[in-house]
Write a protein that holds these residues in place. Structure first.
Motif, short mmCIF file in Angstrom:
data_model
loop_
_atom_site.label_atom_id
_atom_site.label_comp_id
_atom_site.label_asym_id
_atom_site.label_seq_id
_atom_site.Cartn_x
_atom_site.Cartn_y
_atom_site.Cartn_z
N THR A 158 41.67 -33.96 14.98
CA THR A 158 40.86 -32.78 14.66
C THR A 158 39.37 -33.05 14.78
N ARG A 198 42.33 -27.97 17.98
CA ARG A 198 41.51 -26.88 17.48
C ARG A 198 40.05 -27.02 17.92
N ASP A 199 39.11 -27.12 16.96
CA ASP A 199 37.68 -27.11 17.31
C ASP A 199 37.07 -28.50 17.29
N THR A 249 33.86 -29.04 19.36
CA THR A 249 32.72 -28.37 18.74
C THR A 249 32.20 -29.17 17.55
N LYS A 250 33.11 -29.66 16.72
CA LYS A 250 32.70 -30.46 15.55
C LYS A 250 31.87 -31.67 15.98
N ARG A 264 28.45 -30.66 17.46
CA ARG A 264 27.53 -30.24 16.41
C ARG A 264 27.03 -31.43 15.59
#
Length: 285
Positions: free
Chosen positions: A218, A248-249, A252-253, A256
Motif C-alpha cells: 500500500t 490502491r493509491d 500517490t502516497k 506526495r
C-alpha cells in the motif's frame, strides 16, 4: 516452450528471448457463469520436451490460471513442467496468525506442486515458504537487478531498508551499485494496517537515499519512512523494490511524501517496472 499467465506476459516474452525458446500462444477466457479458462492451443503439435509456465499469482484467478496451464500442458503430453512464480501471492501468510486461520502459503504451494516438476519463485517475502512446495521450490534472488536503473550520480548514497529483515536486500543493491552506506528503520507492526516507524541514527542530511524493500503493497510504511528522511534534510529519495504491488493509491502516497522515483521489476507488471528479472530466471533454467 514458455507459457505465460495473463499477469506476466511481458516477463514471459523477455524470458523466451533470453532462453531462445518459443513463446506459446495462450488463450484466457471466462464462461458466463464466471468460471475461468486458460488454454494453450497448439502445444500438442509443437511437442516440446519442457514447458515453463511463467505466472505471477497476483489474484485468486491467477492462481487458478496456473493450475489450468499446468494441466493443459500435461494433457498435451509435455514431460517436464517448470512453474515460475515471479511473485507468489499469499506468500506472506506463512503462519496461522490466529487459532483457526489457515497457513495460506502452504495451501497454495501444495496445489501448485501437484502439477509441476520444479518451482522457482523470486525473492519470496519469507524464504521458508519454499519448503511448502514438493519438491522444495528454488528462491531466485533478483535484488541485484535493482541497482541498474539508479542514477549514476547519487550523492554520498545511503541504501536504507524499512526494517532489519530487508537489510540483505539493501546490501545487495549497494554492492551492485558499487558505493554507499547501509542502514535500516525499526518497524513495529501493531496490526495488519498499523505500523510504527522508528528513525535510525543514520545521517542523511544532504545525501541521496535509496529505500530498498522486497515488496511495496500500500506504500503506507514506505511513505512514513520517507517523511522521517525529509525531516532530517535528505537530498533526493529513490524507492526501489523487487515486487511493485502498489495497491490502491500507493504511488500517490509515495509521490506526495517526496519520492523522486519508484523503481521495480517486472515480477508484477504495474507500469513502474524499469528492469526485468528475466536474466536471473534464465540462469536457473
Amino acid at each position: 516452450m514458455i507459457v505465460s499467465g495473463s499477469a506476466s506476459q511481458a516477463l514471459a516474452a523477455a524470458l523466451a528471448r533470453h532462453l531462445e525458446e518459443p513463446l506459446a500462444a495462450v488463450e484466457y477466457d471466462r464462461f458466463p457463469d464466471g468460471e475461468l479458462l486458460a488454454a494453450v492451443p497448439g502445444v500438442a503439435e509443437a511437442e516440446p520436451d519442457r514447458a515453463v509456465i511463467v505466472a505471477s499469482t497476483v489474484s485468486s484467478d491467477a492462481h487458478l490460471e496456473v493450475l489450468q496451464l499446468q494441466d493443459a500442458v500435461r494433457e498435451a503430453g509435455v514431460e517436464e513442467v517448470v512453474t515460475v512464480l515471479p511473485y507468489m501471492g499469499y506468500g506472506r501468510q506463512d503462519d496461522a496468525f490466529e487459532p483457526g486461520h489457515p497457513v495460506s502459503a502452504r495451501a497454495v504451494a501444495r496445489a501448485i506442486s501437484t502439477g509441476s516438476d520444479r518451482v522457482l519463485t523470486v525473492n519470496p517475502h519469507e524464504a521458508a515458504v519454499c519448503d511448502f512446495f514438493e519438491p522444495t521450490a528454488t528462491a531466485v534472488d533478483a535484488a541485484g537487478r535493482l541497482a541498474e536503473p539508479l542514477p549514476a550520480d547519487l550523492t554520498d548514497p545511503v541504501f536504507l531498508s524499512p526494517d532489519a529483515g530487508a537489510v540483505d536486500l539493501a546490501e545487495t543493491v549497494r554492492d551492485t551499485y558499487g558505493a554507499g552506506d547501509i542502514d535500516y528503520f525499526e518497524k513495529t507492526r501493531h496490526s495488519g494496517t498499523e505500523v510504527e516507524i522508528s528513525p535510525s541514527d543514520v545521517d542523511v542530511a544532504g545525501r541521496d537515499v535509496v529505500v530498498v524493500d522486497d515488496i511495496i503493497a500500500t506504500g503506507s510504511t514506505m511513505s512514513e519512512a520517507v517523511a522521517v528522511l525529509e525531516d532530517r534534510g535528505v537530498d533526493r529519495v529513490f524507492v526501489t523494490c523487487v515486487h511493485p504491488l502498489l495497491a490502491r493509491d500507493a504511488v500517490t502516497k509515495l509521490s506526495r511524501a517526496g519520492v523522486e522515483a519508484i523503481y521495480g521489476t517486472d515480477t508484477i507488471e504495474r507500469g513502474v517496472e524499469t528492469v526485468s528479472v528475466a536474466p536471473v530466471l534464465a540462469a536457473h533454467l
